[in-house]
Scaffold this active site. Structure first.
Site, PDB file in Angstrom:
ATOM      1  N   GLY A  89       0.820  -1.211   0.000  1.00 60.44           N
ATOM      2  CA  GLY A  89       0.000   0.000   0.000  1.00 60.44           C
ATOM      3  C   GLY A  89       0.856   1.264   0.000  1.00 60.44           C
ATOM      4  O   GLY A  89       1.139   1.811  -1.040  1.00 60.44           O
ATOM      5  N   SER A 185       4.619  -5.435  -3.604  1.00 61.02           N
ATOM      6  CA  SER A 185       4.436  -3.989  -3.700  1.00 61.02           C
ATOM      7  C   SER A 185       5.160  -3.280  -2.554  1.00 61.02           C
ATOM      8  O   SER A 185       6.356  -3.478  -2.363  1.00 61.02           O
ATOM      9  CB  SER A 185       2.937  -3.673  -3.731  1.00 61.02           C
ATOM     10  OG  SER A 185       2.715  -2.348  -4.112  1.00 61.02           O
ATOM     11  N   TYR A 186       4.452  -2.464  -1.758  1.00 56.34           N
ATOM     12  CA  TYR A 186       5.122  -1.780  -0.654  1.00 56.34           C
ATOM     13  C   TYR A 186       5.549  -2.749   0.446  1.00 56.34           C
ATOM     14  O   TYR A 186       6.319  -2.384   1.331  1.00 56.34           O
ATOM     15  CB  TYR A 186       4.234  -0.675  -0.064  1.00 56.34           C
ATOM     16  CG  TYR A 186       5.019   0.291   0.806  1.00 56.34           C
ATOM     17  CD1 TYR A 186       5.782   1.298   0.224  1.00 56.34           C
ATOM     18  CD2 TYR A 186       5.038   0.167   2.191  1.00 56.34           C
ATOM     19  CE1 TYR A 186       6.533   2.161   1.010  1.00 56.34           C
ATOM     20  CE2 TYR A 186       5.777   1.022   2.982  1.00 56.34           C
ATOM     21  CZ  TYR A 186       6.526   2.025   2.384  1.00 56.34           C
ATOM     22  OH  TYR A 186       7.278   2.875   3.154  1.00 56.34           O
ATOM     23  N   ASP A 376       3.447  -5.585 -15.172  1.00 53.65           N
ATOM     24  CA  ASP A 376       3.151  -4.538 -14.196  1.00 53.65           C
ATOM     25  C   ASP A 376       3.875  -3.266 -14.586  1.00 53.65           C
ATOM     26  O   ASP A 376       5.096  -3.257 -14.762  1.00 53.65           O
ATOM     27  CB  ASP A 376       3.614  -4.994 -12.804  1.00 53.65           C
ATOM     28  CG  ASP A 376       3.449  -3.902 -11.747  1.00 53.65           C
ATOM     29  OD1 ASP A 376       2.558  -3.046 -11.911  1.00 53.65           O
ATOM     30  OD2 ASP A 376       4.206  -3.917 -10.763  1.00 53.65           O
ATOM     31  N   HIS A 429       0.882  -6.790 -11.401  1.00 52.46           N
ATOM     32  CA  HIS A 429       1.386  -6.399 -10.090  1.00 52.46           C
ATOM     33  C   HIS A 429       1.138  -7.478  -9.042  1.00 52.46           C
ATOM     34  O   HIS A 429       2.009  -7.777  -8.238  1.00 52.46           O
ATOM     35  CB  HIS A 429       0.701  -5.096  -9.679  1.00 52.46           C
ATOM     36  CG  HIS A 429       1.323  -4.403  -8.513  1.00 52.46           C
ATOM     37  ND1 HIS A 429       2.593  -3.890  -8.539  1.00 52.46           N
ATOM     38  CD2 HIS A 429       0.836  -4.123  -7.272  1.00 52.46           C
ATOM     39  CE1 HIS A 429       2.868  -3.317  -7.377  1.00 52.46           C
ATOM     40  NE2 HIS A 429       1.816  -3.456  -6.590  1.00 52.46           N
TER      41      HIS A 429
END
Length: 455
Positions: A89, A185-186, A376, A429
């Protein structure tokens, strides 16, 4: 949607041990957390146990993190390792994305009420633990609302470690089990910084508190200086932006850690790039867009990818009977479940790079897998390759194609020291969502400590 960048992110502190994690009084128990009878709408023939509930990580603020455990399917769970999954996020749900849309045992039908089995769920390879973190994400909460203004990398890592040592008390059969941390991701920040906590506490105690064996991060934010240029170069390589736009970005934009602001020419070029990319799904540049027109009354055929899945999952996780089955404490949330938090609006610390941690893990015998879905555009393969090149690692096994079902699943290179980089062909992603069979091959090889298969 799934990678949010907040204003005011700063700080270079990586993997600090600000608090001594401790065992805390807990209201839950393993027996209370078992999902007896299964989840609403789940299919027949489910032979593995599921658990969900809360672990208190701060007894004064009454901060509690929500988890969902799916034991291994098709084998004695005691013979399988434990794999923790974290979404990024920052502020997005590991239950909503990871469990319900990606690698979990079920997917949600288009009626938003019933489930079907994910044939390529990662609990075929491991016992999988999903954690909603930090507090304010999904069903996780704090009784002290000011907590939500204090979120950041350091607290997220220390809370997650406190969660683990208390969770292992509730599930002592996993205490000595091989343990892996994964995410996307994060979570390229979350996973390494939590792993650092585990490794540091083991070393400080002079014994193995948590038996960490490896980490895996996918399409991961790991190094600002190369992630930014890598994204724009990916746009140009895939013909989204003009020669002039990429030329201006290369000339005027400064992605170095010391840059405090960008000049107007950089802003103009970036705005032009964003304008050209906006009409497509940046998280999977070749995926169809969702044209949601409401829920169907009957479940349609099972599909491996549906662009409207977000809507189905959102509806399912807001059903009262589903929240009851998950033991969600909705009376303390005071807001509907959402895929990404609306109450975490500020992020207090985020180091510009986590590359030094990857080197530390390799030096301490912790296996590292970095993987990239190659469609992605948000955290693309180009940026990840630029980042890994900064480690200046020597190659053990040169670049080669790996296979699933007699097809190329992607490409891989293995570096000396225990780091593997792999691409996943045709994945966006959220790799397990777009290429579930290939993702299962990937995680199976990682957990077994083997190279990805050749033909």
């Amino acid at each position: 949607m799934k990678v949010k960048l907040f204003g005011g992110i700063s700080g270079e502190k990586v993997g600090s041990l600000e608090e001594v994690a401790r065992l805390l009084p807990q209201q839950g128990s393993k027996e209370q957390d078992e999902i007896v009878g299964g989840l609403p709408g789940q299919p027949e023939g489910v032979n593995f146990k599921q658990y969900a509930g809360y672990v208190t990580v701060d007894d004064q603020a009454r901060r509690a993190l929500f988890y969902y455990l799916t034991e291994a399917d098709g084998a004695d769970p005691s013979t399988k390792p434990l794999l923790l999954w974290l979404n990024g996020g920052p502020g997005c749900s590991s239950l909503g994305y990871g469990a319900m849309e990606e690698l979990g045992p079920f997917r949600v039908y288009s009626d938003g009420k019933t489930l079907y089995k994910n044939r390529y769920a990662w609990n075929r390879a491991a016992n999988v633990l999903f954690l909603e973190s930090p507090a304010g994400v999904g069903f996780s909460y704090s009784n002290t609302t000011s907590d939500y203004e204090l979120s950041g990398d350091s607290r997220t890592a220390s809370d997650a470690y406190t969660f683990l040592i208390n969770w292992f008390e509730r599930f002592p059969e996993y205490k000595n089990r091989d343990f892996y941390i994964s995410g996307e991701s994060y979570a390229g920040h979350y996973v390494p910084q939590l792993a650092y906590q585990v490794l540091s506490h083991n070393q400080k105690a002079g014994k193995t508190i948590i038996n960490l064996k490896g980490i895996a991060i996918g399409n991961a934010v790991i190094n600002d200086e190369t992630d930014g240029p890598g994204m724009y170069d990916y746009f140009w390589n895939h013909a989204f932006i003009s020669d002039e736009t990429i030329g201006a970005i290369h000339k005027y934009c400064d992605f170095s850690p010391n840059a405090t602001s960008q000049n107007q020419q950089c802003h103009d070029a970036a705005r032009e790039a964003d304008k050209n990319v906006n009409p497509i799904d940046i998280y999977n540049i070749y995926a169809p867009l969702c044209n949601f027109s409401g829920f169907t009354h009957k479940p349609h055929k099972r599909v491996e990818f549906d662009p409207c899945t977000d809507y189905y999952v959102d509806n399912y996780l807001n059903l009262p009977e589903v929240q009851k089955a998950f033991h969600a404490n909705v009376t303390r949330l005071n807001y509907p479940w959402s895929a990404c938090s609306d109450i975490i609006t500020h992020w207090n610390d985020s180091p510009s790079t986590i590359l030094p941690l990857l080197k530390d893990f390799m030096a301490n015998g912790i296996r590292v897998l970095v993987y990239s879905g190659d469609t992605d555009g948000r955290v693309p393969v180009t940026g990840t390759r630029y980042s890994l090149n900064m480690l200046n690692l020597s190659v053990k096994t040169p670049w080669y194609p790996w296979y699933t079902r007699k097809e190329v699943g992607g490409y891989s290179v293995i570096y000396n020291g225990g780091l593997t980089f792999a691409t996943v062909r045709g994945a966006g992603h959220e790799v397990p969502s777009y290429q579930p069979a290939r993702s299962l091959t990937l995680v199976n090889a990682f957990l077994k400590g083997k190279p990805l298969p050749r033909p």
